[in-house]
Write an enzyme that holds these catalytic residues in place. Structure first.
Site, PDB file in Angstrom:
ATOM      1  N   GLU A  91       0.841  -1.187   0.000  1.00  0.00           N
ATOM      2  CA  GLU A  91       0.000   0.000   0.000  1.00  0.00           C
ATOM      3  C   GLU A  91       0.884   1.247   0.000  1.00  0.00           C
ATOM      4  OE1 GLU A  91      -1.962   0.859   3.863  1.00  0.00           O
ATOM      5  OE2 GLU A  91      -1.467  -1.217   4.300  1.00  0.00           O
ATOM      6  N   CYS A 123      -3.544  -3.502   4.233  1.00  0.00           N
ATOM      7  CA  CYS A 123      -2.671  -4.579   4.743  1.00  0.00           C
ATOM      8  C   CYS A 123      -3.056  -5.957   4.211  1.00  0.00           C
ATOM      9  CB  CYS A 123      -2.704  -4.603   6.268  1.00  0.00           C
ATOM     10  SG  CYS A 123      -2.058  -3.098   6.969  1.00  0.00           S
ATOM     11  N   HIS A 252      -3.240 -10.349  11.725  1.00  0.00           N
ATOM     12  CA  HIS A 252      -2.572  -9.124  11.274  1.00  0.00           C
ATOM     13  C   HIS A 252      -2.172  -8.331  12.525  1.00  0.00           C
ATOM     14  CE1 HIS A 252      -1.536  -5.375   9.571  1.00  0.00           C
ATOM     15  NE2 HIS A 252      -2.650  -4.752   9.946  1.00  0.00           N
TER      16      HIS A 252
HETATM   17  P1  HMG Z   1      -4.516   6.277  21.267  1.00  0.00           P
HETATM   18  O1  HMG Z   1      -5.901   6.837  21.246  1.00  0.00           O
HETATM   19  O2  HMG Z   1      -3.404   7.239  21.333  1.00  0.00           O
HETATM   20  O3  HMG Z   1      -4.300   5.276  22.444  1.00  0.00           O
HETATM   21  O4  HMG Z   1      -4.316   5.427  19.938  1.00  0.00           O
HETATM   22  P2  HMG Z   1      -5.317   4.776  23.572  1.00  0.00           P
HETATM   23  O5  HMG Z   1      -5.696   5.906  24.451  1.00  0.00           O
HETATM   24  O6  HMG Z   1      -6.414   3.982  22.934  1.00  0.00           O
HETATM   25  O7  HMG Z   1      -4.344   3.809  24.348  1.00  0.00           O
HETATM   26  C1  HMG Z   1      -3.855   2.652  23.741  1.00  0.00           C
HETATM   27  C2  HMG Z   1      -3.789   1.560  24.784  1.00  0.00           C
HETATM   28  O8  HMG Z   1      -2.814   1.935  25.763  1.00  0.00           O
HETATM   29  C3  HMG Z   1      -5.091   1.367  25.573  1.00  0.00           C
HETATM   30  O9  HMG Z   1      -5.183  -0.019  25.846  1.00  0.00           O
HETATM   31  C4  HMG Z   1      -4.845   2.127  26.858  1.00  0.00           C
HETATM   32  O10 HMG Z   1      -5.622   1.680  27.959  1.00  0.00           O
HETATM   33  C5  HMG Z   1      -3.368   1.863  27.080  1.00  0.00           C
HETATM   34  P3  HMG Z   1      -6.505  -0.833  25.440  1.00  0.00           P
HETATM   35  O11 HMG Z   1      -7.622  -0.212  26.147  1.00  0.00           O
HETATM   36  O12 HMG Z   1      -6.650  -0.651  23.923  1.00  0.00           O
HETATM   37  O13 HMG Z   1      -6.209  -2.239  25.798  1.00  0.00           O
HETATM   38  N1  HMG Z   1      -2.695   2.863  27.893  1.00  0.00           N
HETATM   39  C6  HMG Z   1      -1.778   2.561  28.827  1.00  0.00           C
HETATM   40  N2  HMG Z   1      -1.308   1.371  29.261  1.00  0.00           N
HETATM   41  C7  HMG Z   1      -0.354   1.389  30.249  1.00  0.00           C
HETATM   42  N3  HMG Z   1       0.097   2.546  30.811  1.00  0.00           N
HETATM   43  C8  HMG Z   1      -0.368   3.741  30.408  1.00  0.00           C
HETATM   44  C9  HMG Z   1      -1.350   3.783  29.377  1.00  0.00           C
HETATM   45  N4  HMG Z   1      -2.007   4.788  28.753  1.00  0.00           N
HETATM   46  C10 HMG Z   1      -2.826   4.200  27.835  1.00  0.00           C
HETATM   47  N5  HMG Z   1       0.096   4.849  30.972  1.00  0.00           N
HETATM   48  C11 HMG Z   1      -4.419   3.667  18.369  1.00  0.00           C
HETATM   49  C12 HMG Z   1      -4.135   4.044  19.821  1.00  0.00           C
HETATM   50  C13 HMG Z   1      -4.082   2.212  18.138  1.00  0.00           C
HETATM   51  C14 HMG Z   1      -5.874   3.924  18.038  1.00  0.00           C
HETATM   52  C15 HMG Z   1      -3.505   4.561  17.448  1.00  0.00           C
HETATM   53  O14 HMG Z   1      -2.162   4.229  17.657  1.00  0.00           O
HETATM   54  C16 HMG Z   1      -3.810   4.455  15.980  1.00  0.00           C
HETATM   55  O15 HMG Z   1      -4.678   5.151  15.459  1.00  0.00           O
HETATM   56  N6  HMG Z   1      -3.074   3.578  15.210  1.00  0.00           N
HETATM   57  C17 HMG Z   1      -3.256   3.425  13.780  1.00  0.00           C
HETATM   58  C18 HMG Z   1      -4.494   2.619  13.431  1.00  0.00           C
HETATM   59  C19 HMG Z   1      -4.344   1.137  13.768  1.00  0.00           C
HETATM   60  O16 HMG Z   1      -3.267   0.619  13.946  1.00  0.00           O
HETATM   61  N7  HMG Z   1      -5.486   0.416  13.789  1.00  0.00           N
HETATM   62  C20 HMG Z   1      -5.489  -1.007  14.074  1.00  0.00           C
HETATM   63  C21 HMG Z   1      -6.684  -1.722  13.459  1.00  0.00           C
HETATM   64  S1  HMG Z   1      -6.827  -1.369  11.708  1.00  0.00           S
HETATM   65  C22 HMG Z   1      -5.518  -2.276  10.988  1.00  0.00           C
HETATM   66  O17 HMG Z   1      -4.945  -3.103  11.616  1.00  0.00           O
HETATM   67  C23 HMG Z   1      -5.138  -1.934   9.592  1.00  0.00           C
HETATM   68  C24 HMG Z   1      -3.861  -1.134   9.446  1.00  0.00           C
HETATM   69  O18 HMG Z   1      -2.724  -1.948   9.648  1.00  0.00           O
HETATM   70  C25 HMG Z   1      -3.799  -0.453   8.083  1.00  0.00           C
HETATM   71  C26 HMG Z   1      -4.012  -1.302   6.849  1.00  0.00           C
HETATM   72  O19 HMG Z   1      -4.840  -2.196   6.760  1.00  0.00           O
HETATM   73  O20 HMG Z   1      -3.343  -0.959   5.875  1.00  0.00           O
HETATM   74  C27 HMG Z   1      -3.772   0.005  10.452  1.00  0.00           C
END
Ligand code: HMG
Length: 432
Positions: A91, A123, A252
């Site tokens: 991609e 992906c 994935h």
């Molecule tokens: P965010 O909003 O910054 O993070 O973005 P959050 O607030 O959701 O926190 C993440 C996790 O850390 C949470 O855990 C928190 O509780 C924890 P969860 O509730 O999910 O189990 N946390 C902590 N833990 C320990 N100590 C702390 C602490 N603070 C928070 N102090 C997000 C996170 C993944 C959304 C962001 O990084 C993002 O947008 N990433 C890109 C999108 C992505 O990877 N999506 C995955 C599914 S889609 C996919 O896989 C396809 C993709 O690969 C693309 C394709 O297909 O080409 C992305």
């Protein structure tokens, strides 16, 4: 004509060889968290990442793909003349028209009667390529030849975005053939799912992906549940899908914690209710299952980051590299998700003797050799990325980043991308 006559279902087809080549520099997630004023535990525990590979200006989709392809061919003693199809799932393509495969075909010295093309579906692109290659072989059109499938990507979300800790760069190559040496695919019960969703996308004008991060997690899990159901609906033996009958569950892996969420969802489909991890019985069941089937194969992903199309297959490389002979001849599950979205769930068998290739596949020594960047150097690379595809723009210099090897992107000159060990720096103006 019956389906049996159209496709030869007696042919054993699957992944015969693999190879990984990643970007040669990385940053540490604690350093990134500190620079962004975030508690490091969020990136290390919450997201699950320890390090993140960073592509320098000399490493692109083509150079990483060619290096991964060469590794797979050499480590498994496959002559380039045996390859009849080359497909790159990516991609992060390098041209709106010309496929990355055109360059890789030349760099690997593949035969002129080898067809080549690129597939794109976020992906999911390399999985589409993998199953198409398996169909090409099963149909008899391969005439005994093999297919080289390469997943190659650079994940870029941009500085200070929520996606920043989920970047990465690397390529996984797979040779698909009859009588495979690593994983035999069960092509009879592949389950599919598609839905038009705006969870993650990259418009034509942007080098950076846009993501509705939390929604993308929901879309991923929804796709897992649906594609699993679809696979089960065409299987004659539902017990094959039970976690207790599997040696490993691969998902994935955009970031390590996502695989944990995926395995939770997988178990929930089997018990037909939500898991309550505050309940001691549910917690024990989850911890045992995740600890045996998924967590052990995520350590390389935790060091490399999201390599988009290759992330799923990188954890399969981790699996073989651990040389667990007792897991040969057992079934595994494979879930591939691509945003936008498309997904497949399938089963495969670990071929007897697969673990003979543990050492050949183990990328840990290469990961150790990566150069650690400061956050300032990483930010400089991000700034250079804007310029590297400009005509007569930047002349990327492998020596500047202490890169090893002999396939690099050397800049664009006369509107043509340049690859190879010879530096074009004399002809171009600014070095990056
Ligand atoms: P965010 O909003 O910054 O993070 O973005 P959050 O607030 O959701 O926190 C993440 C996790 O850390 C949470 O855990 C928190 O509780 C924890 P969860 O509730 O999910 O189990 N946390 C902590 N833990 C320990 N100590 C702390 C602490 N603070 C928070 N102090 C997000 C996170 C993944 C959304 C962001 O990084 C993002 O947008 N990433 C890109 C999108 C992505 O990877 N999506 C995955 C599914 S889609 C996919 O896989 C396809 C993709 O690969 C693309 C394709 O297909 O080409 C992305």
């Amino acid at each position: 004509m019956t389906a049996d006559r159209l496709t030869n279902s007696n042919i054993r087809v699957g992944i015969d060889a693999m190879g990984f080549s990643g970007a040669q520099c990385y940053i540490n997630m604690v350093d990134l968290a500190t620079a962004r004023g975030v508690d490091p535990a969020k990136f290390i525990v919450g997201i699950g990442q320890k390090q993140m590979s960073v592509a320098t200006p000399c490493e692109d989709t083509v150079s990483m793909a060619a290096l991964a392809g060469r590794k797979a061919l050499e480590a498994f003693d496959i002559d380039p003349s045996e390859i009849g199809t080359l497909i790159i799932g990516t991609e992060t393509g390098i041209d709106h028209s010309k496929p990355a495969t055109a360059y890789v075909h030349e760099l690997l010295g593949l035969p002129s009667n080898c067809r080549q093309f690129e597939t794109k579906h976020a992906c999911y692109g390399a999985t589409a390529a993998l199953t198409s290659a398996a169909d090409w072989i099963s149909s008899g059109r391969a005439r005994g030849r093999k297919a080289l499938i390469i997943a190659s990507d650079i994940a870029r979300y941009g500085i200070n975005t929520p996606g920043e800790p989920t970047q990465g760069a690397g390529a996984v190559a797979m040779v698909v053939s009859e009588n495979p040496r690593l994983f035999e695919l069960d092509m009879q019960c592949v389950g599919d799912y598609s839905s038009q969703v705006m969870d993650f996308w990259r418009p034509l004008y942007s080098k950076y992906a846009f993501a509705d991060g939390h929604y993308s997690i929901e879309c991923y899990l929804e796709a897992l549940a649906h594609s699993l159901k679809d696979a089960q609906s065409v299987s004659e033996d539902l017990s094959l899908f039970k976690p207790e009958n599997l040696a490993a569950c691969f998902y994935h892996v955009p970031f390590v914690k996502m695989a944990r969420k995926a395995h939770t969802c997988f178990l929930e489909q089997h018990i037909d209710r939500k898991l309550d991890l505050k309940d001691i019985t549910d917690k024990e069941m989850f911890t045992k299952s995740y600890g045996e089937l998924t967590a052990p194969w995520l350590s390389i992903n935790a060091q490399v980051g999201n390599i988009y199309t290759g992330s799923l297959f990188l954890s399969m490389i981790d699996f073989v590299s651990q040389n667990n002979r007792e897991l040969e001849n057992r079934n595994i599950s494979i879930f591939s998700y691509g945003s936008g979205c498309g997904a497949s769930f399938m089963l495969a068998r670990v071929v007897e003797g697969a673990m003979d290739y543990a050492q050949a596949l183990d990328p840990r020594a290469d990961l150790e050799k990566r150069r650690k960047l400061t956050i300032e150097e990483y930010e400089k690379i991000v700034a250079l990325a804007e310029d590297i595809d400009m005509n007569d723009g930047l002349a990327p210099d492998p020596a500047r980043w202490s890169l090893k090897g002999n396939i690099f992107y050397l800049g664009t000159h006369n509107h043509s991308r340049q690859y190879g060990p010879q530096s074009m720096r004399g002809q171009l103006q600014r070095a990056g």
